[in-house]
Design an enzyme around this catalytic site. Structure first.
Site, PDB file in Angstrom:
ATOM      1  N   GLU A   1       0.824  -1.198   0.000  1.00 27.87           N
ATOM      2  CA  GLU A   1       0.000   0.000   0.000  1.00 27.87           C
ATOM      3  C   GLU A   1       0.861   1.252   0.000  1.00 27.87           C
ATOM      4  O   GLU A   1       1.912   1.293   0.640  1.00 27.87           O
ATOM      5  CB  GLU A   1      -0.851   0.034   1.277  1.00 27.87           C
ATOM      6  CG  GLU A   1      -1.861  -1.059   1.343  1.00 27.87           C
ATOM      7  CD  GLU A   1      -2.569  -1.081   2.684  1.00 27.87           C
ATOM      8  OE1 GLU A   1      -2.654  -2.163   3.269  1.00 27.87           O
ATOM      9  OE2 GLU A   1      -3.017  -0.020   3.144  1.00 27.87           O
TER      10      GLU A   1
ATOM     11  N   CYS B   1       3.166   8.345   1.516  1.00 29.53           N
ATOM     12  CA  CYS B   1       3.480   7.442   2.620  1.00 29.53           C
ATOM     13  C   CYS B   1       3.770   6.075   2.005  1.00 29.53           C
ATOM     14  O   CYS B   1       2.891   5.455   1.413  1.00 29.53           O
ATOM     15  CB  CYS B   1       2.285   7.393   3.562  1.00 29.53           C
ATOM     16  SG  CYS B   1       2.476   6.233   4.900  1.00 29.53           S
TER      17      CYS B   1
ATOM     18  N   CYS C   1       5.174  -7.236   8.471  1.00 23.14           N
ATOM     19  CA  CYS C   1       6.182  -6.718   9.396  1.00 23.14           C
ATOM     20  C   CYS C   1       6.425  -7.775  10.469  1.00 23.14           C
ATOM     21  O   CYS C   1       5.499  -8.430  10.933  1.00 23.14           O
ATOM     22  CB  CYS C   1       5.690  -5.423  10.040  1.00 23.14           C
ATOM     23  SG  CYS C   1       6.890  -4.721  11.195  1.00 23.14           S
TER      24      CYS C   1
ATOM     25  N   CYS D   1       3.668  -5.357  16.598  1.00 24.29           N
ATOM     26  CA  CYS D   1       3.043  -4.461  17.574  1.00 24.29           C
ATOM     27  C   CYS D   1       1.565  -4.855  17.670  1.00 24.29           C
ATOM     28  O   CYS D   1       0.925  -5.111  16.643  1.00 24.29           O
ATOM     29  CB  CYS D   1       3.199  -3.001  17.155  1.00 24.29           C
ATOM     30  SG  CYS D   1       4.928  -2.537  16.972  1.00 24.29           S
TER      31      CYS D   1
ATOM     32  N   CYS E   1      -1.343  -3.103  15.456  1.00 27.36           N
ATOM     33  CA  CYS E   1      -1.065  -2.701  14.075  1.00 27.36           C
ATOM     34  C   CYS E   1      -1.449  -3.780  13.058  1.00 27.36           C
ATOM     35  O   CYS E   1      -1.091  -4.944  13.219  1.00 27.36           O
ATOM     36  CB  CYS E   1       0.425  -2.368  13.960  1.00 27.36           C
ATOM     37  SG  CYS E   1       0.945  -2.015  12.276  1.00 27.36           S
TER      38      CYS E   1
ATOM     39  N   GLY F   1       5.437  -2.120   7.171  1.00 25.61           N
ATOM     40  CA  GLY F   1       6.807  -2.584   7.379  1.00 25.61           C
ATOM     41  C   GLY F   1       7.644  -1.712   8.290  1.00 25.61           C
ATOM     42  O   GLY F   1       7.277  -0.586   8.626  1.00 25.61           O
TER      43      GLY F   1
ATOM     44  N   SER G   1      10.100   6.467   9.760  1.00 27.91           N
ATOM     45  CA  SER G   1       9.490   6.130  11.039  1.00 27.91           C
ATOM     46  C   SER G   1       9.953   4.747  11.460  1.00 27.91           C
ATOM     47  O   SER G   1       9.977   3.817  10.662  1.00 27.91           O
ATOM     48  CB  SER G   1       7.967   6.151  10.893  1.00 27.91           C
ATOM     49  OG  SER G   1       7.369   5.812  12.133  1.00 27.91           O
TER      50      SER G   1
ATOM     51  N   CYS H   1      -2.151   1.783   8.079  1.00 29.44           N
ATOM     52  CA  CYS H   1      -1.713   1.199   6.834  1.00 29.44           C
ATOM     53  C   CYS H   1      -1.542  -0.311   7.018  1.00 29.44           C
ATOM     54  O   CYS H   1      -1.195  -0.777   8.075  1.00 29.44           O
ATOM     55  CB  CYS H   1      -0.372   1.823   6.433  1.00 29.44           C
ATOM     56  SG  CYS H   1      -0.144   1.825   4.676  1.00 29.44           S
TER      57      CYS H   1
HETATM   58  N1  SAH Z   1       7.265   0.274  11.362  1.00 33.58           N
HETATM   59  C1  SAH Z   1       7.410   1.678  11.435  1.00 33.58           C
HETATM   60  C2  SAH Z   1       6.748   2.450  10.310  1.00 33.58           C
HETATM   61  C3  SAH Z   1       5.358   2.054   9.885  1.00 33.58           C
HETATM   62  S1  SAH Z   1       3.975   2.276  10.951  1.00 33.58           S
HETATM   63  C4  SAH Z   1       6.936   2.191  12.754  1.00 33.58           C
HETATM   64  O1  SAH Z   1       6.297   1.448  13.486  1.00 33.58           O
HETATM   65  O2  SAH Z   1       7.232   3.344  13.064  1.00 33.58           O
HETATM   66  C5  SAH Z   1       3.562   3.982  10.842  1.00 33.58           C
HETATM   67  C6  SAH Z   1       2.861   4.486  12.123  1.00 33.58           C
HETATM   68  O3  SAH Z   1       1.473   4.080  12.221  1.00 33.58           O
HETATM   69  C7  SAH Z   1       3.534   3.974  13.384  1.00 33.58           C
HETATM   70  O4  SAH Z   1       3.727   5.051  14.266  1.00 33.58           O
HETATM   71  C8  SAH Z   1       2.508   3.009  13.929  1.00 33.58           C
HETATM   72  O5  SAH Z   1       2.678   2.803  15.276  1.00 33.58           O
HETATM   73  C9  SAH Z   1       1.225   3.675  13.554  1.00 33.58           C
HETATM   74  N2  SAH Z   1       0.048   2.823  13.618  1.00 33.58           N
HETATM   75  C10 SAH Z   1      -0.035   1.498  13.398  1.00 33.58           C
HETATM   76  N3  SAH Z   1      -1.310   1.084  13.541  1.00 33.58           N
HETATM   77  C11 SAH Z   1      -2.044   2.167  13.875  1.00 33.58           C
HETATM   78  C12 SAH Z   1      -3.411   2.383  14.145  1.00 33.58           C
HETATM   79  N4  SAH Z   1      -4.270   1.401  14.098  1.00 33.58           N
HETATM   80  N5  SAH Z   1      -3.825   3.641  14.444  1.00 33.58           N
HETATM   81  C13 SAH Z   1      -2.934   4.660  14.447  1.00 33.58           C
HETATM   82  N6  SAH Z   1      -1.644   4.526  14.191  1.00 33.58           N
HETATM   83  C14 SAH Z   1      -1.186   3.289  13.906  1.00 33.58           C
HETATM   84 FE1  SF4 Z   2       4.977  -2.204  14.702  1.00 35.46          FE
HETATM   85 FE2  SF4 Z   2       5.538  -0.494  12.712  1.00 35.46          FE
HETATM   86 FE3  SF4 Z   2       5.649  -3.143  12.314  1.00 35.46          FE
HETATM   87 FE4  SF4 Z   2       3.295  -1.986  12.671  1.00 35.46          FE
HETATM   88  S1  SF4 Z   2       4.675  -1.629  10.969  1.00 35.46           S
HETATM   89  S2  SF4 Z   2       4.000  -3.922  13.615  1.00 35.46           S
HETATM   90  S3  SF4 Z   2       3.813  -0.367  14.138  1.00 35.46           S
HETATM   91  S4  SF4 Z   2       6.927  -1.959  13.695  1.00 35.46           S
END
Ligand code: SAH
Ligand code: SF4
Length: 364
Positions: free
Chosen positions: A95, A116, A123, A127, A130, A170, A202, A344
């Site tokens: 995406e 973006c 990934c 987390c 996510c 990712g 990020s 995303c």
């Molecule tokens: N892996 C990297 C970059 C991609 S995620 C990172 O984690 O920073 C981009 C952002 O979206 C991150 O800050 C992540 O924590 C946030 N994010 C993920 N799921 C989300 C959600 N459901 N609502 C809001 N932010 C979210």
């Molecule tokens: Fe965590 Fe970023 Fe990976 Fe989502 S994309 S699982 S926020 S590290």
């Protein structure tokens, strides 16, 4: 030719290209010509590179791919946030999101167009909140697939991107080799020619790679997905914290800060009852001040299949004000209803689950 497993021209730096032409006994200036066709004239195929001889074009076509992905879906209208779903040569999906005028965020002006981009399919960092991490990691994106997302959204929208955030699917720093190559192509004057200061990466906090990025001569901006101000809270939602805890992370961030004079951003999503106490806000403010970092508060976006909830608007404001009143620059955007620019990974997850490529994700 999407299924041809050939290397793509989009994954080559100027030096790579010169080397390839030298191997074929072609003069080095041919590399410059090809790069001009790709990045300046935006040629749609190798055939359009009319100042190259026909045999050379044929040779290039035999050895390289030109297109790296195919548009499958676009969500959102032209003047609002648009989410693109692309199919890769191996049938996987990524995406990319186009966001107009992300005013105030990451130091940008109102007339900006931000892309973006994704750095991996899925990934590995898992987390708990996510969508991208729900089904684990499938694979890294190659440099040409990172650059390709930008080239495709520019071609499809007819607009020029002037700001890039690595906040799609990712963990970019887990794919740092391909990321760095893509950065060379994106920032190269012979390439996309987008200034490093318009690029934000990020990360969920991969401390050693943060230091590696700090050692690059270019001043890339960095955003950290903190989401918890203490180890106790962060441990609950971000498994990465067991590898690099907050102290290790901040040690790397101070290193980054000392190497680069760019302002860091701490991202903090608010999840009801998990990380949204005002105590966390106070500790977050203290940590942000130590780094002179900006705090971006993001009310959680609901993910299908996950039970996490966004706090009500009033509480989000209270949390943000607590951080701000402690003397930290903060931003917060409260979206009404469904927000397609965050969370995303959901489009890809849906598509790949529907096609049976991945099993329906297990609830966290
Ligand atoms: N892996 C990297 C970059 C991609 S995620 C990172 O984690 O920073 C981009 C952002 O979206 C991150 O800050 C992540 O924590 C946030 N994010 C993920 N799921 C989300 C959600 N459901 N609502 C809001 N932010 C979210
Ligand atoms: Fe965590 Fe970023 Fe990976 Fe989502 S994309 S699982 S926020 S590290």
């Amino acid at each position: 030719m999407l299924n041809k497993p050939l290397p793509s021209l989009l994954g080559l730096t100027k030096d790579d290209m010169i080397e390839i032409f030298e191997q074929h006994d072609e003069p080095a200036y041919r590399a410059g010509q090809v790069l001009e066709w790709i990045y300046r004239h935006r040629a749609g195929s190798i055939d359009q590179m009319t100042n190259l001889s026909e045999p050379l074009r044929e040779k290039l076509t035999e050895q390289f791919r030109f297109k790296t992905m195919e548009k499958v879906k676009v969500q959102g209208a032209g003047d609002t946030t648009q989410k693109y779903l692309f199919k890769l040569h191996d049938g996987r999906y990524v995406e990319t999101v186009l966001i107009p005028a992300s005013k105030g965020l990451y130091g940008d002006k109102a007339d900006r167009l931000t892309a973006c981009v994704s750095s991996q399919v899925g990934c590995a960092y898992g987390c708990k909140f996510c969508a991208s991490g729900l089904a684990g990691l499938t694979r890294n994106l190659t440099a040409d697939e990172i650059v390709g997302q930008l080239m495709e959204v520019e071609a499809l929208s007819g607009k020029k991107i002037n700001n890039i955030v690595f906040m799609g699917m990712g963990e970019p720093l887990a794919n740092i080799k391909n990321l760095e190559k893509a950065l060379d192509i994106i920032t190269g004057q012979w390439g996309m020619n987008i200034g490093a200061r318009h690029i934000t990466i990020s990360t969920s906090g991969l401390a050693p790679m943060i230091k590696q990025l700090a050692d690059r001569p270019q001043q890339i901006r960095l955003a950290i997905s903190l989401h918890g101000a203490t180890d106790e809270v962060r441990d609950k939602i971000m498994p990465v914290n067991s590898k690099w805890d907050i102290d290790a992370l901040f040690e790397a961030l101070h290193y980054y800060k000392n190497k680069s004079n760019k302002r860091l951003t701490l991202e903090y999503i608010l999840i009801k009852g998990v990380n949204d106490s005002l105590d966390q806000a106070t500790i977050l403010a203290k940590r942000a001040k130590s780094l002179k970092a900006l705090v971006n508060v993001i009310p959680y976006n609901t993910v299908e299949g996950l039970d996490w909830v966004r706090p009500d608007d009033e509480h989000c404001h209270r949390f943000r004000n607590t951080v701000r009143d402690a003397g930290v620059t903060t931003t917060m955007r409260i979206e009404k209803g469904h927000d397609i620019d965050a969370a995303c990974g959901q489009l890809r997850l849906k598509q790949e689950t529907e096609e049976g490529i991945i099993k329906a994700p297990i609830k966290a």
